[in-house]
Design a protein around this motif. Structure first.
Motif, short mmCIF file in Angstrom:
data_model
loop_
_atom_site.label_atom_id
_atom_site.label_comp_id
_atom_site.label_asym_id
_atom_site.label_seq_id
_atom_site.Cartn_x
_atom_site.Cartn_y
_atom_site.Cartn_z
N ASP A 78 0.86 -1.17 0.00
CA ASP A 78 0.00 0.00 0.00
C ASP A 78 0.90 1.23 0.00
O ASP A 78 1.68 1.43 0.94
CB ASP A 78 -0.88 -0.03 1.25
CG ASP A 78 -1.87 1.14 1.32
OD1 ASP A 78 -1.66 2.15 0.63
OD2 ASP A 78 -2.82 1.03 2.11
N VAL A 79 0.84 2.04 -1.05
CA VAL A 79 1.75 3.18 -1.18
C VAL A 79 1.05 4.52 -0.96
O VAL A 79 1.57 5.57 -1.33
CB VAL A 79 2.46 3.17 -2.55
CG1 VAL A 79 3.37 1.97 -2.67
CG2 VAL A 79 1.45 3.20 -3.70
N ARG A 80 -0.12 4.50 -0.33
CA ARG A 80 -0.80 5.77 -0.08
C ARG A 80 0.00 6.66 0.86
O ARG A 80 -0.15 7.88 0.84
CB ARG A 80 -2.20 5.50 0.49
CG ARG A 80 -3.19 4.98 -0.53
CD ARG A 80 -4.52 4.64 0.09
NE ARG A 80 -4.41 3.48 0.99
CZ ARG A 80 -5.43 2.99 1.69
NH1 ARG A 80 -6.63 3.57 1.61
NH2 ARG A 80 -5.26 1.92 2.46
N GLY A 81 0.87 6.05 1.68
CA GLY A 81 1.71 6.83 2.58
C GLY A 81 3.06 7.20 1.99
O GLY A 81 3.92 7.73 2.71
N LEU A 82 3.28 6.95 0.70
CA LEU A 82 4.54 7.31 0.04
C LEU A 82 4.38 8.69 -0.58
O LEU A 82 3.77 8.85 -1.64
CB LEU A 82 4.90 6.27 -1.02
CG LEU A 82 6.20 6.52 -1.80
CD1 LEU A 82 7.39 6.58 -0.86
CD2 LEU A 82 6.40 5.44 -2.85
N ARG A 83 4.91 9.71 0.09
CA ARG A 83 4.73 11.08 -0.37
C ARG A 83 5.76 11.44 -1.44
O ARG A 83 6.82 10.82 -1.53
CB ARG A 83 4.84 12.04 0.81
CG ARG A 83 6.22 12.08 1.46
CD ARG A 83 6.20 12.63 2.87
NE ARG A 83 5.74 11.64 3.83
CZ ARG A 83 5.76 11.80 5.15
NH1 ARG A 83 6.21 12.92 5.68
NH2 ARG A 83 5.34 10.87 5.96
#
Length: 294
Positions: A78-83
């Motif tokens: 899950d890369v939703r937290g990769l800014r």
């Protein structure tokens, strides 16, 4: 779910017969760009070993950043937290010799812009079975993430690399520390791994020291001591061995395997990884690990 708060780098890998000494120029026989970074490596290793994984970190607004994001997403993280931040992504210059040994220079890039977990990051950490940390992000960010996990009762697994002094507030929040034998010696001032293990247990609840071809040592403050032998293989590239070990160990622990079984699971995963080139590209799947365990 396992959360990984850590680095994502593009690895620039040169393959040589023998690594150059200071002042020496050698000719390599191959070059590759491979998505890596200790955080991303651990996230991909844990994903392939069977866990749901949330990756929390940063990449730059360059081509490397887009590729790193795509690689993590393709692996199932899950890369939703990769800014995304302005500037270059992190890179690592890696030299791999014909014996599988390596030397690495890391340039943090976007990783250096991470000053701490966001509100969304802390929510993801609070939902996790474990938080994996390394030291390729600024120390203030690592400490803040560890403390957020501690507040939520989430176990914190720290890979103390690149090795550096660890502040007391970080150690107070760490559940398990996983150095290799060189990092353990640097942290404790003790060369003997068994003595270093005891020194580490004065600071954290659990410790694992990886010993390469000699396997791994485990200890806990409850009195348990284990030594698990390494799986004997011919190493091609050891770059991701430690990260694969930690990612797989976290998965095994989250599935409530006993510690000896968890260490064996992680050791097999690491052994499979060193038989392949690259970092993220070398981590094995759950099926491969289970087949090797049979």
């Amino acid at each position: 779910m396992i959360s990984v708060f850590g680095s994502a780098n593009m690895d620039l890998v040169a393959y040589v017969s023998q690594a150059p000494r200071r002042g020496e120029t050698v000719t390599g026989h191959r070059f590759r760009t491979i998505p890596g970074g200790k955080g991303a490596n651990q996230a991909i290793a844990a994903t392939r070993a069977g866990a749901r994984v949330a990756f929390l970190g940063a990449v730059g607004d360059d081509g490397f950043g887009a590729e790193l994001r795509a690689t993590l997403k393709e692996a199932g993280a899950d890369v939703r937290g990769l800014r995304e931040v302005p500037g270059s992504s992190g890179i690592a210059h890696i030299v791999v010799d014909d014996d599988g040994g390596n030397s690495i220079i890391v340039v943090p890039g976007a990783n250096g812009a991470v000053k701490g977990p966001s509100g969304e990051d802390m929510a993801a950490i609070a939902r996790s079975d474990a938080l994996l940390l390394q030291l390729e992000l600024p120390m203030e960010a690592v400490v803040a993430a560890a403390q957020a996990a501690q507040v939520s009762g989430v176990p914190v697994v720290l890979t103390p690399a690149p090795v550096q002094p660890l502040p007391p507030e970080l150690l107070a929040a760490v559940t398990m520390i996983v150095p290799n034998e060189h990092e353990a010696a640097a942290l404790t001032g003790v060369e003997d791994p068994e003595a270093a293990l005891e020194a580490l247990l004065e600071q954290v609840e659990e410790a694992v020291i990886t010993l390469g071809e000699e396997g791994a040592l485990y200890g806990s403050r409850s009195g348990t001591r284990l030594r698990v032998p390494a799986v004997k293989v011919r190493a091609v590239d050891t770059t991701a061995a430690g990260d694969t070990f930690v990612g797989a160990l976290a998965v095994a622990r989250s599935e409530r395997l006993d510690m000896e079984e968890a260490l064996r699971f992680a050791s097999v995963a690491a052994a499979l990884s060193v038989q392949r080139e690259g970092a993220s590209t070398s981590t094995p799947t759950r099926r491969e690990i289970e087949e090797a365990l049979d």
